[in-house]
Scaffold this motif. Structure first.
Motif, PDB file in Angstrom:
ATOM      1  N   ASP A 105      -9.423   0.301  -3.754  1.00 27.53           N
ATOM      2  CA  ASP A 105      -9.803  -0.900  -2.981  1.00 27.53           C
ATOM      3  C   ASP A 105      -9.749  -0.840  -1.730  1.00 27.53           C
ATOM      4  O   ASP A 105     -10.643  -1.340  -1.023  1.00 27.53           O
ATOM      5  N   GLU A 106      -8.690  -0.307  -1.097  1.00 18.86           N
ATOM      6  CA  GLU A 106      -8.470  -0.009   0.342  1.00 18.86           C
ATOM      7  C   GLU A 106      -9.615   0.995   0.926  1.00 18.86           C
ATOM      8  O   GLU A 106     -10.200   0.735   1.974  1.00 18.86           O
ATOM      9  N   ARG A 151      -2.002   0.996 -11.388  1.00 16.96           N
ATOM     10  CA  ARG A 151      -2.065   0.002 -10.450  1.00 16.96           C
ATOM     11  C   ARG A 151      -2.395   0.882  -9.104  1.00 16.96           C
ATOM     12  O   ARG A 151      -3.186   0.131  -8.347  1.00 16.96           O
ATOM     13  N   PHE A 152      -1.610   1.762  -8.656  1.00  9.85           N
ATOM     14  CA  PHE A 152      -1.774   2.633  -7.379  1.00  9.85           C
ATOM     15  C   PHE A 152      -3.259   2.902  -7.322  1.00  9.85           C
ATOM     16  O   PHE A 152      -4.084   2.694  -6.135  1.00  9.85           O
ATOM     17  N   ASP A 170      -3.337  -6.503 -14.034  1.00  5.91           N
ATOM     18  CA  ASP A 170      -2.123  -5.597 -13.968  1.00  5.91           C
ATOM     19  C   ASP A 170      -1.220  -6.201 -15.043  1.00  5.91           C
ATOM     20  O   ASP A 170      -0.053  -6.325 -14.854  1.00  5.91           O
ATOM     21  N   ARG A 192      -5.530   0.164  -6.315  1.00  9.07           N
ATOM     22  CA  ARG A 192      -5.280  -0.366  -4.920  1.00  9.07           C
ATOM     23  C   ARG A 192      -5.861   0.672  -3.963  1.00  9.07           C
ATOM     24  O   ARG A 192      -6.466   0.164  -3.023  1.00  9.07           O
ATOM     25  N   HIS A 230       1.356  -0.378  -0.465  1.00 13.01           N
ATOM     26  CA  HIS A 230       0.878   0.045  -1.804  1.00 13.01           C
ATOM     27  C   HIS A 230       1.773   1.414  -2.096  1.00 13.01           C
ATOM     28  O   HIS A 230       2.346   1.413  -3.363  1.00 13.01           O
ATOM     29  N   GLY A 251      -2.268  -1.636   4.603  1.00 13.10           N
ATOM     30  CA  GLY A 251      -2.245  -2.202   3.179  1.00 13.10           C
ATOM     31  C   GLY A 251      -2.096  -0.693   2.028  1.00 13.10           C
ATOM     32  O   GLY A 251      -1.059  -1.376   1.417  1.00 13.10           O
ATOM     33  N   LEU A 252      -2.506   0.087   2.453  1.00  8.43           N
ATOM     34  CA  LEU A 252      -2.239   1.233   1.753  1.00  8.43           C
ATOM     35  C   LEU A 252      -0.812   1.545   1.911  1.00  8.43           C
ATOM     36  O   LEU A 252       0.039   2.232   0.777  1.00  8.43           O
TER      37      LEU A 252
END
Length: 242
Positions: free
Chosen positions: A141-142, A134-135, A194, A138, A114, A110-111
């Protein structure tokens, strides 16, 4: 990937290793962040040296069983436009965040997606603040560190007209608009959804993410941030919005 099968990868960082080689940190689709030795790549005449550049989509495979593997093959997938100016500094910042926070050999497909997205955003010269926020979210979150931007610590929904302070162990708590380091509910909602932010809301979002990332980065400063500060003023604390 170990063996002869190529896997998507990007260079996060590289440095000289011995007289003729480079030690390269790769972000890979299958195995996350891995260190590899690129033998002979320190030579100015080496084709590998030219290929092992940050932000360039690659295909790679490696061999060996130790902590540091040996690069076997490397291929450039496509030649892409280079980053420049603030986008370049932002790219170095993203790479350093991953290098500091993502453990080696921790698969993070997932990363990887992203990361490709953030590079595309930087190349399109969108709002750098929005692309980076945003990054950052993310990435957190990962890693399992993302804050709940929609609820207070007791589960009460965060209101756009409210003001909140962040505490690492418990999350967001209601605060007075005049309290130091408090954040507008509008800022938190925009980050969660976002949505673009401007002016002082944008400054609040930057300060909040810096505060949260500092918890996991520790005391050692980011080298890329020191460079980035030469490009834009640092915001010591979020300013209040009427």
């Amino acid at each position: 990937m170990a063996g002869e099968e190529l896997t998507p990868a990007f260079v996060l960082h590289r440095r000289r290793y011995g007289d003729t080689s480079l030690l390269v940190e790769l972000l890979t689709q299958e195995e996350g962040r891995i260190p590899v030795v690129a033998r002979g790549a320190a030579s100015l005449r080496s084709r590998r040296r030219a290929s092992l550049q940050p932000f360039v989509p690659l295909q790679a495979c490696w061999k060996g069983r130790g902590l540091v593997r040996t690069l076997a093959r490397i291929e450039v997938v496509e030649r892409v436009a280079g980053l420049s100016g603030k986008a370049l500094y932002s790219g170095f910042y993203v790479n350093e965040l991953i290098t500091r926070l993502l453990p080696r050999y921790d698969p993070a497909p997932g990363l990887f997606r992203h990361y490709r997205d953030v590079l595309a955003g930087l190349r399109q010269e969108d709002s750098l603040d929005r692309v980076l926020r945003r990054f950052e979210l993310r990435l957190l979150d990962e890693l399992g560190y993302a804050p709940d931007l929609r609820h207070e610590e007791d589960g009460t929904p965060i209101r756009e007209e409210g003001w909140y302070r962040f505490q690492h162990e418990s999350g967001f708590h209601r605060a007075d608009a005049t309290a130091e380091n408090s954040y507008s509910g509008k800022t938190l909602h925009a980050l969660a959804e976002d949505r673009p932010l401007t002016g002082e809301y944008q400054q609040q979002a930057r300060h909040l993410m810096r505060t949260i990332l500092a918890i996991y980065l520790g005391d050692r400063p980011l080298k890329s941030r020191e460079l980035f500060r030469t490009m834009q003023p640092d915001q010591a604390s979020p300013r209040k919005i009427p």
